[in-house]
Design an enzyme around this catalytic site. Structure first.
Site, mmCIF file in Angstrom:
data_model
loop_
_atom_site.group_PDB
_atom_site.id
_atom_site.type_symbol
_atom_site.label_atom_id
_atom_site.label_comp_id
_atom_site.label_asym_id
_atom_site.label_seq_id
_atom_site.Cartn_x
_atom_site.Cartn_y
_atom_site.Cartn_z
ATOM 1 N N THR A 259 -5.003 70.057 138.819
ATOM 2 C CA THR A 259 -5.894 71.107 139.381
ATOM 3 C C THR A 259 -5.281 71.690 140.847
ATOM 4 O O THR A 259 -5.349 70.385 141.847
ATOM 5 C CB THR A 259 -7.170 70.649 139.410
ATOM 6 N N PHE B 96 -9.161 71.762 131.002
ATOM 7 C CA PHE B 96 -10.628 71.676 130.890
ATOM 8 C C PHE B 96 -11.151 70.580 130.062
ATOM 9 O O PHE B 96 -12.279 70.509 130.031
ATOM 10 C CB PHE B 96 -10.990 73.071 130.120
ATOM 11 N N ASN C 59 -15.115 74.436 137.529
ATOM 12 C CA ASN C 59 -15.752 73.114 138.169
ATOM 13 C C ASN C 59 -16.746 73.278 138.954
ATOM 14 O O ASN C 59 -17.940 72.786 139.222
ATOM 15 C CB ASN C 59 -14.811 72.147 138.623
ATOM 16 N N GLY D 53 -30.296 64.098 138.222
ATOM 17 C CA GLY D 53 -29.908 62.547 138.119
ATOM 18 C C GLY D 53 -29.441 61.940 139.433
ATOM 19 O O GLY D 53 -30.131 62.356 140.386
ATOM 20 N N CYS E 47 -13.202 64.738 139.372
ATOM 21 C CA CYS E 47 -12.698 66.090 139.474
ATOM 22 C C CYS E 47 -14.050 66.729 140.388
ATOM 23 O O CYS E 47 -13.633 67.493 141.505
ATOM 24 C CB CYS E 47 -12.740 66.714 138.218
HETATM 25 P P1 NAD Z 1 -4.614 59.971 136.858
HETATM 26 O O1 NAD Z 1 -4.759 59.552 138.287
HETATM 27 O O2 NAD Z 1 -5.553 59.607 135.528
HETATM 28 O O3 NAD Z 1 -3.166 60.092 136.403
HETATM 29 C C1 NAD Z 1 -2.127 60.884 137.410
HETATM 30 C C2 NAD Z 1 -1.041 59.911 136.935
HETATM 31 O O4 NAD Z 1 0.168 60.615 137.500
HETATM 32 C C3 NAD Z 1 -1.144 58.553 137.205
HETATM 33 O O5 NAD Z 1 -0.644 57.616 136.256
HETATM 34 C C4 NAD Z 1 0.162 58.315 138.251
HETATM 35 O O6 NAD Z 1 0.715 56.920 138.365
HETATM 36 C C5 NAD Z 1 1.083 59.360 137.884
HETATM 37 N N1 NAD Z 1 2.004 60.063 138.873
HETATM 38 C C6 NAD Z 1 1.767 59.944 140.314
HETATM 39 N N2 NAD Z 1 2.996 60.607 140.817
HETATM 40 C C7 NAD Z 1 3.899 60.770 139.717
HETATM 41 C C8 NAD Z 1 5.283 61.173 139.721
HETATM 42 N N3 NAD Z 1 5.815 61.692 140.861
HETATM 43 N N4 NAD Z 1 5.819 61.406 138.324
HETATM 44 C C9 NAD Z 1 5.144 60.762 137.431
HETATM 45 N N5 NAD Z 1 3.998 60.352 137.385
HETATM 46 C C10 NAD Z 1 3.364 60.207 138.484
HETATM 47 O O7 NAD Z 1 -5.226 61.504 137.156
HETATM 48 P P2 NAD Z 1 -5.674 62.471 135.992
HETATM 49 O O8 NAD Z 1 -7.382 62.427 135.905
HETATM 50 O O9 NAD Z 1 -5.205 62.613 134.745
HETATM 51 O O10 NAD Z 1 -5.619 63.995 136.710
HETATM 52 C C11 NAD Z 1 -4.554 64.681 136.786
HETATM 53 C C12 NAD Z 1 -4.576 66.122 137.220
HETATM 54 O O11 NAD Z 1 -5.594 66.850 136.282
HETATM 55 C C13 NAD Z 1 -5.504 66.277 138.534
HETATM 56 O O12 NAD Z 1 -5.158 67.515 139.264
HETATM 57 C C14 NAD Z 1 -6.891 66.536 138.201
HETATM 58 O O13 NAD Z 1 -7.664 67.281 139.121
HETATM 59 C C15 NAD Z 1 -6.563 67.412 136.893
HETATM 60 N N6 NAD Z 1 -7.895 67.211 135.861
HETATM 61 C C16 NAD Z 1 -8.456 66.011 135.650
HETATM 62 C C17 NAD Z 1 -9.241 65.956 134.613
HETATM 63 C C18 NAD Z 1 -10.096 64.787 134.195
HETATM 64 O O14 NAD Z 1 -11.019 64.819 133.682
HETATM 65 N N7 NAD Z 1 -9.644 63.571 134.598
HETATM 66 C C19 NAD Z 1 -9.593 67.386 133.732
HETATM 67 C C20 NAD Z 1 -8.940 68.405 134.150
HETATM 68 C C21 NAD Z 1 -8.098 68.466 135.113
#
Ligand code: NAD
Length: 438
Positions: free
Chosen positions: A121, A150, A209, A254, A261
């Protein structure tokens, strides 16, 4: 197709596993050695319903591999997905250093035309900056496509396999078409794949969001008004939710929204608005209302005990930011626990999946109970903070017997006030009149 997914967290792992499941050969890359080692052993480093089986099936099928090594990962994927964290920086704007440094290090290793698909994001214009970073070092044709994710934690696999819609933002038609084809197996139920300009896709994610977060802050404010007037917020909720223009979703009062996020994306949206020269008031207020709401359950506890919390002992049911996940990032439980500890109270936490991550936050400052009823022993009150299914119909007699006093603070409105009165509890919930002799 050969696909690389950089970032094997909640989004990257689910994306990698689902794309492998539809027949692609996927390599998931991460810089976290422990995470990749666990994945290589066939273990999921996170709890997400259905994910462990999906990982194992596709590892066994030879379609899913894991690595910490950048060069082979870059050469593997014809399409490289980025699913790297974009946490808030000190001023609340999205910190893009993770994806920018990943793109920079990848760029020098690209030796043929590729498509880079950004799932993280990010603010408007980030895809363009990624493309510039890569093209500055790489002579081959690389298109950066925005493909915001999403999925919802707790139903992430299902959401990916059966999305409401897929958004693809691209400046190049051929790149958009290749990414669209990757998603065709998941939209056989006729969910739309919406192709748009790259910047529009980036903004779509923040807009989605922020809209959902706004609904939550809205109903929380309505709940607070209800409390002052002795109105049951559920009646108001039903009164407005039946309007088809409004509906019921994301209108549950709540303890405020949490997770990795909503809090960060609302704050980042303030910066997106300000950068565009547009007032950011709406997003600031949504954030402020949520901040207040996260403290509210603690304020109610403090008020009930006349400010004397030192030595009091509280059981907490639910610590994750929502049910069916192990994720405690920005969970309202963290705020409540911190305030209780600062006031000299003792906390006994229970949660079906989140205790290990909670231990990472509080160590031995609180105690942890996989069994929800054991957490209650000798407590002055029960606090319900996450609406896990298994808390919905507890054994109220057992609950009352374990507590020092029959007192429940329910931050999720799981129980009927009339039922609680019948069982002899003092029951304090959100936006509904308190019941019992309090
Ligand atoms: P997360 O922290 O669970 O995972 C991110 C991963 O990236 C980690 O395992 C980290 O070690 C790895 N990482 C960091 N730098 C790196 C690099 N240079 N090379 C390879 N790996 C690397 O994060 P997430 O929750 O999966 O979110 C990731 C993105 O997706 C964010 O921008 C978030 O806003 C977006 N997003 C998250 C969700 C959710 O529900 N978690 C939903 C939609 C969008």
């Amino acid at each position: 197709m050969r696909i690389t997914v950089a970032g094997s967290g909640y989004v990257g792992l689910v994306t990698g596993a689902c794309l492998a499941d539809s027949g692609n050969h996927v390599l998931c890359l991460d810089i976290d050695e422990d995470k990749i080692a666990a994945l290589k052993r066939g273990e999921s480093p996170i709890y997400e319903p259905g994910l462990a089986d999906l990982l194992q099936d596709n590892i066994r099928g030879g379609r899913l591999t894991f690595s910490t090594e950048l060069a082979p990962a870059v050469s593997h994927g014809q399409v490289i997905f980025l699913a790297i964290g974009t946490p808030p920086g000190p001023d609340g704007a999205a910190d893009l250093s993770g994806i920018f440094s990943a793109a920079e290090r990848m760029a020098g290793l690209i030796s043929e035309p590729k498509i880079v698909v950004n799932k993280s994001t990010v603010p408007v214009g980030t895809g363009g900056r990624l493309e510039q970073i890569i093209r500055a070092q790489c002579p081959h044709q690389v298109h950066v496509v925005s493909n915001p994710e999403f999925l919802k934690e707790g139903s992430a696999v299902d959401d990916f396999l059966r999305p409401d819609r897929v958004v693809i933002g691209a400046e190049d038609d051929r790149a958009a078409e290749i990414v669209r084809e990757l998603y065709l197996p998941f939209v056989r139920n006729r969910s739309p794949i919406i192709v748009m300009r790259r910047a529009a896709a980036e903004l779509t994610k923040y807009a989605a969001n922020c809209f959902l977060a706004t609904r939550i802050s809205f109903i929380n404010e309505i709940a607070n008004i209800c409390e002052k007037h002795g109105i049951d917020v559920n009646q108001v909720r039903e009164g407005i939710g039946t309007d088809r223009r409004i509906g019921f979703q994301f209108l549950y009062p709540g303890v405020g929204y949490g997770g990795s996020c909503f809090p960060k994306d609302v704050q980042a949206m303030s910066h997106v608005a300000a950068d565009a020269g547009v007032p950011k008031d709406l997003f600031e207020v949504v954030h402020q209302v949520n901040d207040r709401q996260r403290r509210l359950l603690f304020e109610k506890i403090k008020l009930y005990f006349g400010g004397r919390l030192r030595g009091k002992r509280f059981a907490m049911w639910g610590v994750t930011f929502k049910p069916k996940t192990d994720d405690v990032r920005e969970a309202p439980a963290l705020t409540i626990i911190s305030h209780l500890l600062d006031s000299g109270a003792e906390v006994r936490a229970s949660d079906p999946q989140g205790l290990e991550n909670l231990r990472g936050e509080f160590g031995d400052r609180i105690s942890y109970f996989p069994n929800a009823y054991q957490a209650l022993e000798g407590c002055d009150a029960l606090l319900v903070v996450t609406e896990w299914n298994e808390y919905r119909s507890p054994d109220f007699e057992r609950l009352r017997a374990a507590l020092k006093a029959p007192l429940i603070f329910d931050g999720r409105n799981l129980y009927e006030p009339a039922t609680m009165a019948r069982h002899g509890f003092v029951y304090i919930s959100v936006g509904r009149p308190t019941v019992g002799p309090g």
